[in-house]
Design a protein around this motif. Structure first.
Motif, PDB file in Angstrom:
ATOM      1  N   PRO A  99       0.599  -1.063   0.283  1.00 34.89           N
ATOM      2  CA  PRO A  99       0.251  -0.059   0.214  1.00 34.89           C
ATOM      3  C   PRO A  99       0.534   1.455  -0.412  1.00 34.89           C
ATOM      4  CG  PRO A  99      -0.454  -2.136   1.683  1.00 34.89           C
ATOM      5  CD  PRO A  99       0.491  -2.215   1.338  1.00 34.89           C
ATOM      6  N   GLU A 100       1.943   1.083   1.035  1.00 37.05           N
ATOM      7  CA  GLU A 100       2.819   2.804   0.572  1.00 37.05           C
ATOM      8  C   GLU A 100       3.093   2.916  -0.567  1.00 37.05           C
ATOM      9  OE1 GLU A 100       6.056   2.839   4.189  1.00 37.05           O
ATOM     10  OE2 GLU A 100       4.052   2.639   5.406  1.00 37.05           O
ATOM     11  N   LYS A 101       3.850   2.128  -1.725  1.00 30.42           N
ATOM     12  CA  LYS A 101       4.946   1.969  -2.419  1.00 30.42           C
ATOM     13  C   LYS A 101       3.422   2.374  -3.525  1.00 30.42           C
ATOM     14  CE  LYS A 101       8.826  -0.984  -3.249  1.00 30.42           C
ATOM     15  NZ  LYS A 101       9.072  -1.863  -4.106  1.00 30.42           N
ATOM     16  N   ILE A 102       2.199   1.805  -3.254  1.00 28.63           N
ATOM     17  CA  ILE A 102       0.999   2.001  -4.356  1.00 28.63           C
ATOM     18  C   ILE A 102       0.738   3.590  -4.188  1.00 28.63           C
ATOM     19  CG2 ILE A 102      -1.279   2.060  -5.154  1.00 28.63           C
ATOM     20  CD1 ILE A 102       0.280  -0.713  -6.619  1.00 28.63           C
ATOM     21  N   THR A 103       0.480   3.987  -3.065  1.00 22.73           N
ATOM     22  CA  THR A 103       0.364   5.805  -2.139  1.00 22.73           C
ATOM     23  C   THR A 103       1.533   6.305  -2.330  1.00 22.73           C
ATOM     24  OG1 THR A 103      -0.538   3.944  -0.429  1.00 22.73           O
ATOM     25  CG2 THR A 103      -0.509   7.048  -0.702  1.00 22.73           C
TER      26      THR A 103
END
Lengths: 226, 180
Positions: A99-103
Motif C-alpha cells: 500500500p505504501e508503494k502504491i500510494t
C-alpha cells in the motif's frame, strides 16, 4: 379432421415465413441487447478489485478505456490509464502490491489524466518514423517533431472546455516495433463529463483524430483493493 | 365446428399473405439500399473536420498577411521620406529600400507557397477521412456501391430515393467525433 391438419400445416408455414422475416432484424436486436447490457452493468463501476483483477479490468477492451480509430493505412489507439493502474504497473513482476508503494507511486503521477497513445501502420511492418519518407533528412525532422513538438498537437475536450497537454513523453523503440507510443497527461478538472482525446496527425496527413471516452466508462471505474 | 375451421384457414392464409408482402417490401428496400449516391461537394462542405481546418488555415494566413502588411508599410514609409533627403542620404536609403523590398518579395513568395501547401495538405487530410468513413458506412450498412456525384458528368442520373447524402453527413460527423 383433415381440415384441422390443413390449418396446422398453414400455421407451420406461417411461422417459418415469420422466422425468415425476423432474421433481417437480428442485427438491430444485437444493438438493443448491447444497450441493455450497458444499462444493467452500471453497478459494475463500484466494484473493488484486487491488483491483478484491476489491471485485467483496465486492459479489457469491453470496459471502454481503450479506443481505436483506423484512417487509411493507419491505426490510432488510446488507452486511458487510471493512476492506480499506472502505480500497479510500476511494480516489478511478482512483487506484492505494498500500500505504501502504491500510494507513493500515485503521488508521483499527481492529478493528471493519462493516456497511452499509439500510432501504427497496419499495412507495413517498418519502423513508423521511416514510413513514406521522401528524404533522409525527413527522418530526423520526424524524430524532432515526435520528441519535442508533438505535444502541441494533443488536446482533451471535456464538455465546452479544451485542455492543453501538460505532460508528454515519446517512447522510442529504435525500430523494434512497427508502432510508436506516446504518453500524454492532461490537467482535466471535471473527469465525470466524458472526454475526447484530440490529436492532429500532420506527419502522415490523416487529419484530426478524435477518440471519445464516454461519461459512463469513466464514472464507473472500479476501486483498487490493497 | 366446420365453420370454425374454415375461418381459421382463411385467417392463416391472410396472415401468410401479409407476411409474404412484408418480406417482399423488406427485400425490395434492401436491394435498393445496396447501391446509393452522395453529393460529394455537400458532404465535403458539411464535414466538421473540414470546417475546423478551414478556421486553422484562416488564422495562419491572417498572421502571415499581417507580417507582409508590416513589411509593406515599412517600404511605403521609406518611399515617402525619399524625396526630402539629400543625394548622399538617398543613396543609403535606396540601398535600404532595395534590401527591404527583396525581403518583402521573398517573404511574399514563401508565404504564398506555404499557404498553398497547407491548404493542399488539409484538403488531403479531409478527403482521406471522408474516404475512410464512406467505406465504414458502406460496410456497416451493407452497401455494395456508393457513388459520388460531383456535377462533372461522371454520374449522369440517379434516383433521388437513393440519395444518402444527409445520412452520410450525419454518419461521417459522428465517426469523426468518435461518438459512433
Amino acid at each position: 379432421m383433415r381440415k384441422i391438419h390443413l390449418s396446422q400445416i398453414c400455421c407451420l408455414i406461417y411461422l417459418l415465413l415469420l422466422s425468415t422475416a425476423c432474421k433481417k432484424s437480428a442485427q438491430t436486436n444485437d444493438e438493443k441487447s448491447s444497450f441493455l447490457n450497458t444499462l444493467f452493468n452500471t453497478g459494475q463501476g463500484t466494484e473493488i478489485l484486487s491488483p491483478d483483477d484491476y489491471i485485467e479490468w483496465c486492459e479489457d477492451e469491453t470496459n471502454e478505456l481503450k479506443k481505436t480509430k483506423e484512417i487509411g493505412d493507419f491505426k490510432f489507439a488510446a488507452f486511458m490509464t487510471p493512476i492506480d493502474y499506472l502505480a500497479l504497473k510500476e511494480l516489478k513482476k511478482g512483487e506484492a502490491a505494498d500500500p505504501e508503494k502504491i500510494t507513493a507511486g500515485k503521488k508521483e503521477y499527481g492529478d493528471l489524466t493519462y493516456f497511452s497513445f499509439r500510432i501504427e501502420n497496419i499495412k507495413q511492418q517498418d519502423e513508423l518514423l521511416k514510413i513514406g519518407l521522401s528524404a533522409d533528412n525527413d527522418y530526423y525532422g520526424r524524430l524532432e517533431y515526435y520528441s519535442f513538438k508533438m505535444q502541441q498537437d494533443f488536446k482533451v475536450i471535456t464538455g465546452s472546455d479544451t485542455v492543453e497537454c501538460g505532460l508528454y513523453h515519446f517512447e522510442r523503440v529504435y525500430g523494434l516495433a512497427p508502432y510508436a507510443t506516446f504518453v500524454v497527461g492532461f490537467p482535466v478538472k471535471n473527469k465525470n463529463e466524458g472526454m475526447k482525446l484530440w490529436y492532429h496527425d500532420k506527419i502522415f496527413n490523416n487529419g484530426i483524430i478524435i477518440l471519445d471516452f464516454n461519461k459512463e466508462s469513466l464514472t464507473h471505474l472500479p476501486k483498487l483493493k490493497i | 365446428m366446420r365453420n370454425k375451421h374454415i375461418i381459421t384457414v382463411i385467417l392463416v392464409i391472410v396472415a401468410m399473405g401479409v407476411t409474404i408482402a412484408t418480406n417482399y417490401f423488406i427485400n425490395n428496400r434492401q436491394l435498393e439500399k445496396k447501391c446509393a449516391w452522395i453529393d460529394i461537394s455537400k458532404v465535403y462542405q458539411e464535414f466538421k473536420m473540414k470546417k475546423e481546418l478551414e478556421k486553422d488555415v484562416q488564422v495562419v494566413e491572417s498572421a502571415r498577411k499581417h507580417i507582409l502588411d508590416s513589411l509593406e508599410l515599412g517600404l511605403k514609409m521609406i518611399a515617402n521620406q525619399f524625396e526630402a533627403l539629400s543625394d548622399k542620404e538617398k543613396d543609403v536609403m535606396a540601398q535600404q529600400f532595395q534590401q527591404k523590398k527583396q525581403e518583402y518579395l521573398t517573404r511574399q513568395q514563401e508565404f504564398g507557397e506555404d499557404n498553398e501547401q497547407l491548404r493542399s495538405n488539409y484538403n488531403q487530410q479531409v478527403l482521406k477521412q471522408i474516404n475512410q468513413y464512406v467505406k465504414d458506412f458502406a460496410l456497416q450498412e451493407d452497401y455494395y456501391m456508393v457513388l459520388g456525384a460531383e456535377g462533372s458528368g461522371a454520374l449522369m442520373y440517379a434516383k433521388e430515393t437513393s440519395d444518402i447524402t444527409e445520412e452520410m453527413i450525419k454518419f461521417i460527423n459522428n465517426k469523426y467525433e468518435g461518438t459512433k
